[in-house]
Design a protein around this motif. Structure first.
Motif, mmCIF file in Angstrom:
data_model
loop_
_atom_site.group_PDB
_atom_site.id
_atom_site.type_symbol
_atom_site.label_atom_id
_atom_site.label_comp_id
_atom_site.label_asym_id
_atom_site.label_seq_id
_atom_site.Cartn_x
_atom_site.Cartn_y
_atom_site.Cartn_z
ATOM 1 N N GLN A 10 1.423 31.004 31.525
ATOM 2 C CA GLN A 10 2.535 31.668 30.859
ATOM 3 C C GLN A 10 3.387 32.359 31.937
ATOM 4 O O GLN A 10 2.845 32.945 32.874
ATOM 5 N N LEU A 68 7.217 33.686 28.433
ATOM 6 C CA LEU A 68 6.971 35.019 27.902
ATOM 7 C C LEU A 68 8.243 35.843 28.099
ATOM 8 O O LEU A 68 8.504 36.319 29.209
ATOM 9 N N PRO A 98 -1.212 23.921 23.409
ATOM 10 C CA PRO A 98 -0.835 25.317 23.162
ATOM 11 C C PRO A 98 -0.654 25.626 21.679
ATOM 12 O O PRO A 98 -0.992 26.710 21.223
ATOM 13 N N ASN A 99 -0.094 24.701 20.911
ATOM 14 C CA ASN A 99 0.072 24.872 19.466
ATOM 15 C C ASN A 99 0.269 23.477 18.869
ATOM 16 O O ASN A 99 0.445 22.495 19.594
ATOM 17 N N HIS A 121 -0.930 39.268 27.804
ATOM 18 C CA HIS A 121 -1.537 37.946 27.960
ATOM 19 C C HIS A 121 -2.713 38.003 28.946
ATOM 20 O O HIS A 121 -3.759 37.378 28.703
ATOM 21 N N ARG A 157 10.576 28.510 18.354
ATOM 22 C CA ARG A 157 9.564 29.417 18.892
ATOM 23 C C ARG A 157 8.333 28.669 19.399
ATOM 24 O O ARG A 157 7.789 28.975 20.460
ATOM 25 N N GLN A 158 7.881 27.669 18.657
ATOM 26 C CA GLN A 158 6.700 26.930 19.085
ATOM 27 C C GLN A 158 6.973 26.121 20.349
ATOM 28 O O GLN A 158 6.088 25.960 21.192
ATOM 29 N N SER A 201 4.953 20.687 21.672
ATOM 30 C CA SER A 201 3.717 20.793 22.423
ATOM 31 C C SER A 201 3.149 19.402 22.720
ATOM 32 O O SER A 201 2.760 19.095 23.847
ATOM 33 N N GLU A 220 6.633 28.529 23.197
ATOM 34 C CA GLU A 220 5.228 28.757 23.517
ATOM 35 C C GLU A 220 4.646 27.573 24.273
ATOM 36 O O GLU A 220 3.846 27.751 25.203
ATOM 37 N N GLN A 241 14.830 28.840 22.945
ATOM 38 C CA GLN A 241 14.333 28.994 21.580
ATOM 39 C C GLN A 241 15.306 28.411 20.561
ATOM 40 O O GLN A 241 14.889 27.822 19.559
#
Length: 435
Positions: free
Chosen positions: A275, A301, A212-213, A318, A292-293, A218, A296, A287
């Protein structure tokens, strides 16, 4: 040209043009408004394209950007608007003759092959009927912002820009029920980029190392924890999951195992990251813990509880971008404190899944989840250690709705659609839905 762009055209862009060793296909650039699509492999790609074409365009080049810090350079920032608003702004610039640049891969991609494309460029092309110009960029792979000055003087690392023949799509009035058309147009665009960038395009799924990131969370969630849990999951009805494109997965919710098992199944079978619309208090707590990452990476969401009309906007955006959304219409875990018949009877469904369907026109795939009981965190931890106890997911065909509201749906319409979804889910998990 706008004044900031005029300054750039006499200062930075000539320097960048000098740095580009070869530009091929400038004669392929049309006049007026058109859509530039390119592969995206580093922070400087938009500047490279601008440096290659600035002498051959009538009005300032605009591009869709991730952040408002690129606004001065012609960026249309995604972080300030929802995706639909960004496309409306871009379409306005196209109408008055500005070229618009889009990177269909989204974020920069250092892999040797192209990612599956997002549908934004296709939406612009179909709405406007204007040509799409594919551009291939070679020689910028992995250049980060702090490396830009060093990279500029590494002249022995050549940069090539190749401009392909424009492709056109018939102007189409998009109604929200055009996912197949958008996917076909996106595939055509990505193949055109592949031809000029020499990067292969496999439309079926992202590369094997896709995450995802690039965050630690992740990597930890999907490379460390996921393999420990995957062998406990049994999947039935996998053939009902769409190969790609937007869709909604609606399931029953009785355990803390439900969301991780569903997310892992979609990742293993379709290389898709689900999501989930998430309560803001829950999202805020996570969070603070993992950033934040990390949020995600978990697929959360956050919803906006202050405005009932826009509470699902993040999930709708999305879906419009071609993503997949998971939702538990019961709203919370089915447990004895809420339902004396929690083992055989589902909770009343909320109308979120029906609202998503009516707004995004994405198919609703029902799933019945049979998981170890997870009433409390302690019980969940104990059952996590019971490696012999599987989590079973049964997918069914997309929910058919006998009747859809012609205009604005009434409460009765939404309840009827929700009842149809919940009864399909109940059949798959061998429970009843008496509402």
């Amino acid at each position: 040209m706008s004044s900031p762009y005029r300054v750039l055209a006499f200062t930075l862009l000539p320097l960048l043009r000098w740095r580009i060793q070869r530009v091929v296909g400038l004669a392929n650039l049309p006049r007026g408004g058109y859509i530039i699509v390119a592969n995206h492999q580093s922070w400087i790609d938009s500047a490279i394209v601008a440096g290659a074409v600035y002498r051959h365009i009538d009005k300032a080049l605009r591009f869709i950007a991730q952040s408002s810090k690129y606004r001065l350079f012609g960026g249309i920032p995604i972080n300030e608007y929802d995706k639909r608003r960004v496309l409306d702004i871009a379409a306005g610039y196209l109408q008055v003759g500005h070229p618009i640049m889009v990177f269909p891969e989204g974020n920069s991609n250092r892999n040797p092959e192209l990612r599956s494309g997002q549908t934004g460029a296709a939406r612009l092309a179909l709405r406007s009927g204007l040509p799409v110009v594919p551009i291939g960029i070679q020689g910028t792979r992995g250049v980060k912002a702090w490396q830009a000055a060093i990279w500029f003087f590494r002249w022995w690392k050549p940069v090539w820009v190749t401009i392909g023949q424009p492709i056109r799509f018939a102007k189409t009035e998009l109604t929200g029920r055009d996912q197949d058309v958008l996917l076909r147009a996106t595939d055509d665009i990505m193949r055109a980029i592949s031809n000029v960038s020499t990067k292969p395009y496999a439309a079926a799924e992202p590369p094997a190392n896709y995450l995802p990131n690039p965050s630690f969370w992740s990597w930890f969630l999907w490379r460390v924890l996921a393999p420990l849990f995957r062998w406990r999951i049994q999947v039935r009805g996998e053939e009902y999951l769409p190969a790609r494109g937007a869709f909604i997965v609606a399931g029953n919710h009785g355990s803390y195992f439900d969301a991780p098992a569903l997310s892992l199944t979609l990742f293993l079978t379709r290389k898709i990251f689900l999501q989930y619309p998430t309560k803001p208090s829950v999202a805020a707590a996570w969070q603070k813990l993992i950033g934040r990452q990390g949020l995600e990476a978990m697929g959360m969401l956050p919803i906006d509880p202050t405005n009932r009309a826009t509470v699902l906007d993040s999930a709708i955006a999305h879906l419009h971008a071609g993503g997949a959304v998971g939702i538990f219409p019961e709203g919370t875990r089915n447990k004895p404190a809420l339902n004396p018949r929690w083992q055989t009877e589902m909770l009343p469904g909320k109308t979120g899944a029906a609202r998503l369907y009516l707004t995004a026109h994405a198919p609703v795939i029902p799933v019945g989840i049979v998981a170890p009981t997870g009433i409390s965190l302690i019980q969940t931890f104990i059952n996590l250690l019971k490696f012999w106890s599987p989590v079973i997911l049964k997918f069914g065909p997309a929910v058919p709705f006998d009747r859809l509201p012609a205009g604005e749906p009434s409460k009765e319409d939404l309840v009827a659609m929700t009842r149809t979804i919940m009864r399909r889910v109940a059949e798959l998990c061998s429970m009843t839905y008496p509402y």
